[in-house]
Design a protein around this motif. Structure first.
Motif, mmCIF file in Angstrom:
data_model
loop_
_atom_site.group_PDB
_atom_site.id
_atom_site.type_symbol
_atom_site.label_atom_id
_atom_site.label_comp_id
_atom_site.label_asym_id
_atom_site.label_seq_id
_atom_site.Cartn_x
_atom_site.Cartn_y
_atom_site.Cartn_z
ATOM 1 N N SER A 285 0.835 -1.187 0.000
ATOM 2 C CA SER A 285 0.000 0.000 0.000
ATOM 3 C C SER A 285 0.874 1.243 0.000
ATOM 4 O O SER A 285 1.979 1.251 0.544
ATOM 5 N N SER A 286 0.384 2.315 -0.597
ATOM 6 C CA SER A 286 1.129 3.566 -0.590
ATOM 7 C C SER A 286 1.116 4.166 0.810
ATOM 8 O O SER A 286 0.242 3.868 1.631
ATOM 9 N N SER A 287 2.099 5.026 1.085
ATOM 10 C CA SER A 287 2.245 5.597 2.423
ATOM 11 C C SER A 287 1.017 6.398 2.837
ATOM 12 O O SER A 287 0.710 6.500 4.022
ATOM 13 N N SER A 288 0.301 6.961 1.855
ATOM 14 C CA SER A 288 -0.883 7.763 2.184
ATOM 15 C C SER A 288 -2.035 6.917 2.697
ATOM 16 O O SER A 288 -2.965 7.431 3.319
ATOM 17 N N GLN A 289 -1.983 5.606 2.439
ATOM 18 C CA GLN A 289 -3.054 4.715 2.867
ATOM 19 C C GLN A 289 -2.832 4.149 4.272
ATOM 20 O O GLN A 289 -3.744 3.574 4.847
ATOM 21 N N TRP A 290 -1.632 4.289 4.804
ATOM 22 C CA TRP A 290 -1.337 3.704 6.099
ATOM 23 C C TRP A 290 -2.081 4.433 7.211
ATOM 24 O O TRP A 290 -2.239 5.643 7.183
ATOM 25 N N LYS A 291 -2.509 3.669 8.205
ATOM 26 C CA LYS A 291 -3.248 4.229 9.334
ATOM 27 C C LYS A 291 -2.449 4.035 10.624
ATOM 28 O O LYS A 291 -1.566 3.175 10.703
ATOM 29 N N GLU A 292 -2.780 4.810 11.641
ATOM 30 C CA GLU A 292 -2.036 4.773 12.899
ATOM 31 C C GLU A 292 -2.981 4.507 14.064
ATOM 32 O O GLU A 292 -4.134 4.946 14.064
ATOM 33 N N LEU A 293 -2.488 3.764 15.042
ATOM 34 C CA LEU A 293 -3.242 3.561 16.274
ATOM 35 C C LEU A 293 -2.257 3.438 17.434
ATOM 36 O O LEU A 293 -1.072 3.193 17.242
ATOM 37 N N THR A 294 -2.771 3.612 18.646
ATOM 38 C CA THR A 294 -1.946 3.576 19.852
ATOM 39 C C THR A 294 -2.479 2.521 20.806
ATOM 40 O O THR A 294 -3.689 2.471 21.085
ATOM 41 N N VAL A 295 -1.586 1.655 21.293
ATOM 42 C CA VAL A 295 -1.973 0.609 22.239
ATOM 43 C C VAL A 295 -0.910 0.505 23.322
ATOM 44 O O VAL A 295 0.186 1.048 23.192
ATOM 45 N N SER A 296 -1.226 -0.223 24.371
ATOM 46 C CA SER A 296 -0.276 -0.438 25.454
ATOM 47 C C SER A 296 0.850 -1.377 25.007
ATOM 48 O O SER A 296 0.632 -2.301 24.220
ATOM 49 N N SER A 297 2.051 -1.140 25.537
ATOM 50 C CA SER A 297 3.192 -1.993 25.194
ATOM 51 C C SER A 297 3.094 -3.380 25.821
ATOM 52 O O SER A 297 3.899 -4.257 25.521
ATOM 53 N N SER A 298 2.116 -3.596 26.678
ATOM 54 C CA SER A 298 1.956 -4.909 27.323
ATOM 55 C C SER A 298 1.225 -5.906 26.431
ATOM 56 O O SER A 298 1.110 -7.082 26.778
ATOM 57 N N ILE A 299 0.740 -5.463 25.274
ATOM 58 C CA ILE A 299 0.058 -6.360 24.340
ATOM 59 C C ILE A 299 1.003 -7.477 23.903
ATOM 60 O O ILE A 299 2.201 -7.271 23.686
#
Length: 326
Positions: A285-299
């Motif tokens: 996928s192109s860089s414009s299609q990438w999505k971001e999310l934030t989770v705990s490092s304990s996953i």
């Protein structure tokens, strides 16, 4: 008091050492063979400029009604090569049936490895049938095979008993990159057998098919360590699992751990980038299609390593990236 603290520390270390040692041993078992595959794949791309290497293919086999694993397939303008990587160490001899007898350790423990040549020939037939089913009918002998032994501790007994399809460690290290307009020792001695120039069109067809073929999932851990197998699920707190609900193979092809943010000593979060799967494109996928999310490092990532009967859990904070097969 200092001596008491020191003695207590030593006792605590001795009590906990087996647990850390076991974890390190398991990680080594999970990553050693996969690391060998990636190392061989990278070197093949340098030896064959302009080639493509497909790693961890899972090719459907109608006869066994299952998927057969192919370590690597190298596709050049002249041919396609099925490559089995034998990351074995010790003294290797060949019995009358072509099986390998690998002897290691001071107790001379012997391990029997089924005939790699016969196994590779079988994989060539399976891949050829798969390509024909996908509309690619290849000329006779267009597909060939090699068995590469990249482990520096590989020692051959009576190396002249190995057929030419076997590339021992010494031979592997002596191969040179391809030069323009000149057939290198690698091309002459290892793979090429006088292919015709008009076969370049076949390589394009093969690349088109293999780029969409089933492959193993892969984890890349910090320290350039790789694990091949099957991603199962994430484990962790409910909120994090809910945030990760989009990360499944039907929707995501690639996940990258971007950075870690610290909030005090007890809590940290991971910023993740993931690529939504694009079924209309063979490439990433192109860089414009990438999505971001934030989770705990304990996953934790629950993963089934290849050739292992045990399911492993890896801290997401130690993961660099994860790729999921469609």
């Amino acid at each position: 008091m200092i001596w008491v603290a020191l003695i207590c520390g030593i006792i605590l270390f001795l009590l906990l050492k087996p647990f850390f040692y076991e974890e390190d041993s398991l990680l080594y078992l999970d990553t050693s063979n996969a690391n060998a595959l990636f190392s061989v794949a990278k070197r093949l791309e340098k030896l064959y400029r302009g080639s493509r290497v497909y790693l961890g293919l899972q090719i459907p086999d109608p006869d066994s009604a299952s998927r057969q694993n192919i370590d690597l397939v190298l596709v050049t303008d002249e041919e396609a090569v099925v490559i089995s990587v034998k990351n074995v160490s010790g003294f290797i001899s060949v019995d009358k049936d072509g099986n390998w007898v690998c002897t290691t350790g001071k107790h001379h423990k012997a391990e029997l490895i089924p005939n790699p040549v016969a196994e590779s020939k079988r994989l060539v037939s399976i891949l050829e049938e798969y390509l024909e089913q996908r509309g690619v009918a290849l000329p006779e002998d267009y597909l060939c095979f090699k068995v590469i032994c990249p482990n520096p501790n590989f020692r051959s007994i009576h190396s002249d008993s190995f057929p030419p399809e076997i590339i021992t460690y010494d031979q592997w290290t002596q191969l040179k990159p391809e030069q323009k307009d000149v057939s290198s020792g690698w091309l002459k001695g290892a793979f090429l057998r006088g292919k015709k120039k008009n076969q370049e069109s076949f390589s394009e067809k093969i690349n088109s098919v293999l780029s969409t073929a089933p492959v193993l999932d892969r984890l890349e851990l910090k320290g350039n360590k790789y694990i091949l197998g099957e991603f199962l699920e994430f484990k962790g707190k409910r909120d994090d699992i809910h945030a990760l609900r989009e990360i499944k193979r039907s929707k995501v092809s690639h996940l990258t751990v971007q950075k870690i943010s610290m909030f005090g000593f007890a809590h940290s979060t991971l910023q993740l980038l993931y690529a939504p799967r694009d079924y209309h494109s063979d490439g990433p996928s192109s860089s414009s299609q990438w999505k971001e999310l934030t989770v705990s490092s304990s996953i934790e990532v629950v993963f089934q390593p290849q050739n292992s009967t045990k399911v492993r859990k890896y801290k997401l904070s130690k993961v660099t990236s994860m790729s999921l097969s469609a």
